[in-house]
Design an enzyme around this catalytic site. Structure first.
Site, PDB file in Angstrom:
ATOM      1  N   TYR A  45      66.101 -44.105   9.181  1.00 26.22           N
ATOM      2  CA  TYR A  45      66.354 -44.728   7.865  1.00 26.22           C
ATOM      3  C   TYR A  45      67.870 -44.704   7.581  1.00 26.22           C
ATOM      4  O   TYR A  45      68.477 -45.729   7.273  1.00 26.22           O
ATOM      5  CB  TYR A  45      65.602 -43.960   6.761  1.00 26.22           C
ATOM      6  CG  TYR A  45      65.795 -44.557   5.381  1.00 26.22           C
ATOM      7  CD1 TYR A  45      64.918 -45.510   4.897  1.00 26.22           C
ATOM      8  CD2 TYR A  45      66.900 -44.222   4.593  1.00 26.22           C
ATOM      9  CE1 TYR A  45      65.114 -46.091   3.655  1.00 26.22           C
ATOM     10  CE2 TYR A  45      67.098 -44.800   3.340  1.00 26.22           C
ATOM     11  CZ  TYR A  45      66.198 -45.743   2.883  1.00 26.22           C
ATOM     12  OH  TYR A  45      66.410 -46.330   1.660  1.00 26.22           O
ATOM     13  N   GLU A  88      80.331 -65.321 -24.874  1.00 27.50           N
ATOM     14  CA  GLU A  88      80.991 -64.100 -24.381  1.00 27.50           C
ATOM     15  C   GLU A  88      81.053 -64.097 -22.853  1.00 27.50           C
ATOM     16  O   GLU A  88      80.247 -64.775 -22.208  1.00 27.50           O
ATOM     17  CB  GLU A  88      80.193 -62.860 -24.832  1.00 27.50           C
ATOM     18  CG  GLU A  88      79.946 -62.803 -26.331  1.00 27.50           C
ATOM     19  CD  GLU A  88      78.930 -61.743 -26.745  1.00 27.50           C
ATOM     20  OE1 GLU A  88      78.581 -60.858 -25.917  1.00 27.50           O
ATOM     21  OE2 GLU A  88      78.481 -61.804 -27.911  1.00 27.50           O
ATOM     22  N   LYS A 145      80.236 -62.383 -19.321  1.00 25.08           N
ATOM     23  CA  LYS A 145      79.181 -61.463 -18.865  1.00 25.08           C
ATOM     24  C   LYS A 145      79.846 -60.425 -17.961  1.00 25.08           C
ATOM     25  O   LYS A 145      80.169 -60.698 -16.805  1.00 25.08           O
ATOM     26  CB  LYS A 145      78.084 -62.208 -18.113  1.00 25.08           C
ATOM     27  CG  LYS A 145      76.895 -61.303 -17.791  1.00 25.08           C
ATOM     28  CD  LYS A 145      75.716 -62.061 -17.223  1.00 25.08           C
ATOM     29  CE  LYS A 145      74.531 -61.146 -16.948  1.00 25.08           C
ATOM     30  NZ  LYS A 145      74.816 -60.041 -15.999  1.00 25.08           N
ATOM     31  N   MET A 173      68.434 -60.257 -19.422  1.00 24.20           N
ATOM     32  CA  MET A 173      68.791 -61.596 -19.911  1.00 24.20           C
ATOM     33  C   MET A 173      68.223 -62.649 -18.973  1.00 24.20           C
ATOM     34  O   MET A 173      68.202 -62.461 -17.765  1.00 24.20           O
ATOM     35  CB  MET A 173      70.317 -61.760 -19.919  1.00 24.20           C
ATOM     36  CG  MET A 173      70.992 -60.879 -20.908  1.00 24.20           C
ATOM     37  SD  MET A 173      72.544 -61.630 -21.323  1.00 24.20           S
ATOM     38  CE  MET A 173      73.549 -60.894 -20.099  1.00 24.20           C
ATOM     39  N   LYS A 203      74.886 -66.722 -27.121  1.00 18.20           N
ATOM     40  CA  LYS A 203      73.949 -66.078 -28.059  1.00 18.20           C
ATOM     41  C   LYS A 203      73.915 -66.893 -29.335  1.00 18.20           C
ATOM     42  O   LYS A 203      74.982 -67.262 -29.868  1.00 18.20           O
ATOM     43  CB  LYS A 203      74.430 -64.658 -28.399  1.00 18.20           C
ATOM     44  CG  LYS A 203      74.484 -63.732 -27.210  1.00 18.20           C
ATOM     45  CD  LYS A 203      75.074 -62.379 -27.587  1.00 18.20           C
ATOM     46  CE  LYS A 203      75.179 -61.524 -26.352  1.00 18.20           C
ATOM     47  NZ  LYS A 203      75.817 -60.222 -26.621  1.00 18.20           N
ATOM     48  N   ARG A 212      70.283 -47.934 -19.282  1.00 19.75           N
ATOM     49  CA  ARG A 212      69.135 -48.802 -19.604  1.00 19.75           C
ATOM     50  C   ARG A 212      67.890 -48.330 -18.863  1.00 19.75           C
ATOM     51  O   ARG A 212      66.784 -48.395 -19.387  1.00 19.75           O
ATOM     52  CB  ARG A 212      69.473 -50.231 -19.209  1.00 19.75           C
ATOM     53  CG  ARG A 212      68.422 -51.254 -19.569  1.00 19.75           C
ATOM     54  CD  ARG A 212      69.011 -52.642 -19.595  1.00 19.75           C
ATOM     55  NE  ARG A 212      69.184 -53.183 -18.269  1.00 19.75           N
ATOM     56  CZ  ARG A 212      68.367 -54.073 -17.718  1.00 19.75           C
ATOM     57  NH1 ARG A 212      67.325 -54.479 -18.392  1.00 19.75           N
ATOM     58  NH2 ARG A 212      68.592 -54.547 -16.514  1.00 19.75           N
TER      59      ARG A 212
HETATM   60  N1  0OW Z   1      76.927 -57.924 -19.422  1.00 21.30           N
HETATM   61  C1  0OW Z   1      77.314 -58.421 -20.620  1.00 21.30           C
HETATM   62  O1  0OW Z   1      78.500 -58.710 -20.824  1.00 21.30           O
HETATM   63  C2  0OW Z   1      76.301 -58.614 -21.706  1.00 21.30           C
HETATM   64  C3  0OW Z   1      76.663 -59.238 -22.915  1.00 21.30           C
HETATM   65  N2  0OW Z   1      77.931 -59.691 -23.150  1.00 21.30           N
HETATM   66  N3  0OW Z   1      75.734 -59.388 -23.880  1.00 21.30           N
HETATM   67  C4  0OW Z   1      74.477 -58.936 -23.689  1.00 21.30           C
HETATM   68  O2  0OW Z   1      73.581 -59.094 -24.680  1.00 21.30           O
HETATM   69  C5  0OW Z   1      72.399 -58.265 -24.621  1.00 21.30           C
HETATM   70  C6  0OW Z   1      72.055 -57.854 -26.033  1.00 21.30           C
HETATM   71  C7  0OW Z   1      70.682 -58.337 -26.317  1.00 21.30           C
HETATM   72  C8  0OW Z   1      70.061 -58.695 -24.998  1.00 21.30           C
HETATM   73  C9  0OW Z   1      71.224 -58.936 -24.033  1.00 21.30           C
HETATM   74  N4  0OW Z   1      74.058 -58.325 -22.553  1.00 21.30           N
HETATM   75  C10 0OW Z   1      74.952 -58.173 -21.543  1.00 21.30           C
HETATM   76  O3  0OW Z   1      74.538 -57.574 -20.402  1.00 21.30           O
HETATM   77  C11 0OW Z   1      73.122 -57.406 -20.165  1.00 21.30           C
HETATM   78  C12 0OW Z   1      72.537 -56.152 -20.754  1.00 21.30           C
HETATM   79  C13 0OW Z   1      71.360 -55.785 -19.849  1.00 21.30           C
HETATM   80  C14 0OW Z   1      71.503 -56.597 -18.593  1.00 21.30           C
HETATM   81  C15 0OW Z   1      72.858 -57.269 -18.686  1.00 21.30           C
HETATM   82  O4  0OW Z   1      73.830 -56.396 -18.152  1.00 21.30           O
END
Ligand code: 0OW
Length: 326
Positions: free
Chosen positions: A37, A113, A115, A84, A286, A136
């Site tokens: 492995y 925004e 990501k 998301m 958003k 998370r």
């Molecule tokens: N990675 C990011 O920059 C980002 C962002 N700018 N905004 C959100 O809004 C969330 C809040 C409500 C559900 C999604 N999530 C992001 O990252 C998500 C969180 C979980 C998986 C992604 O990393």
């Protein structure tokens, strides 16, 4: 080796290793000796290091980052940390916009925004004091990383107002810190991290906070879980308020009344991506009005009121130490 061969070898290795993992972690019946492995896992790591754009979320090298580590205490998220929905073309963004307009009955403003390519983090404050930090995990159960987040410089330990608040954001490792860390690890004969996201996950999920403290982690905060506590009506106002409260909020954001502005934003940051001191893997749209977000609600996995547009994988990047060899 060319990328095509690497892709073939990597998918074969992923299949084999994930089959071994399943047998090992869930059926307690290892299919192969650990040495086999490990040898194949190292082969996968080497290939992923050489071709970081071929790293996939289901690769065993990534799963280590996402499966809650057994040695960190668990945290249950009262409000689940959703992921998301992803789209990969502007046309799909237009479809998303049509769906929203139909559901709401009129055009809406979007908060747009970047990501950030890191790992999601939740921060809980009581009377303005940071009391808990968690990852998370699987969305409902994360890991307690409170001691570790206390070492991250741009996370406020105390707010200027005695608020009960939960905020969420992305924890990431700046590219310069990533390059420095991997060079150090290489000098010490340790394995190197495949990418900054992996390095951030490995650095945040440490039992020993002193190790986290040396990793120069950073954050961009992007959500207030209970916006009623700070009297804001839109996502853009929430981000303004979070900035005033001392959070590190990404400045490359704007409110768009239609998708044309979004098209220009995508083109700009697809271009600028390599120059940014942090990793991004797309943009996020958003619905700006928080009441509309509530009305649109969530599916089991993702909110209906936002979407992520993912950039195509970056062209092959030479990692820092390869440059030193040439
Ligand atoms: N990675 C990011 O920059 C980002 C962002 N700018 N905004 C959100 O809004 C969330 C809040 C409500 C559900 C999604 N999530 C992001 O990252 C998500 C969180 C979980 C998986 C992604 O990393």
């Amino acid at each position: 080796m060319d990328q095509q061969t690497a892709q073939t070898q990597l998918s074969q290795l992923r299949l084999e290793l994930n089959r071994y993992r399943k047998a090992y972690y869930t059926e307690d019946a290892p299919l192969v000796e650990d040495s086999v492995y490990d040898q194949k896992y190292q082969q996968l790591l080497q290939l992923e290091q050489q071709f970081p754009e071929l790293v996939t979320p289901d690769s065993p090298s990534q799963l280590v980052g996402d499966v809650p580590a057994s040695n960190l205490a668990k945290v249950t998220h009262e409000i689940p940390m959703l992921s998301m929905g992803d789209v990969f073309s502007f046309a799909e963004l237009q479809e998303f916009n049509e769906r929203i307009k139909n559901a709401v009955g009129h055009p809406v403003d979007y908060n747009v925004e970047l990501k950030i390519d890191g790992l999601a983090l939740s921060l809980v404050y009581q009377q303005g004091q940071l009391v808990q930090g968690s990852t998370r995990g699987d969305g409902s159960i994360g890991e307690d990383v409170t001691n570790n987040v206390r070492t991250i410089k741009n996370i406020p330990q105390t707010l200027p107002e005695p608020l009960d608040l939960e905020v969420r954001g992305e924890c990431f490792m700046p590219k310069a810190a990533f390059a420095k860390l991997n060079n150090q690890r290489e000098q010490n004969g340790e394995t190197v991290f495949a990418n900054p996201r992996n390095a951030a996950a490995g650095s945040l999920r440490q039992l020993n906070a002193q190790i986290t403290a040396q990793r120069q982690l950073s954050t961009f905060i992007y959500t207030v879980v209970n916006p009623q506590n700070i009297a804001v009506a839109t996502q853009s106002q929430a981000l303004e308020k979070m900035t005033q409260l001392g959070y590190h909020v990404n400045p490359e954001r704007f409110v768009s009344h239609d998708l044309q502005g979004v098209k220009a934003y995508i083109a700009k940051y697809q271009q600028l991506r390599d120059q940014l001191p942090y990793g991004i893997d797309g943009i996020v749209l958003k619905v700006n009005d928080l009441t509309l977000q509530q009305q649109l609600g969530n599916t089991v996995k993702v909110p209906r009121w936002e979407i992520a547009y993912k950039f195509p994988p970056e062209e092959a990047q030479t990692t820092i130490h390869q440059i030193e060899w040439t």
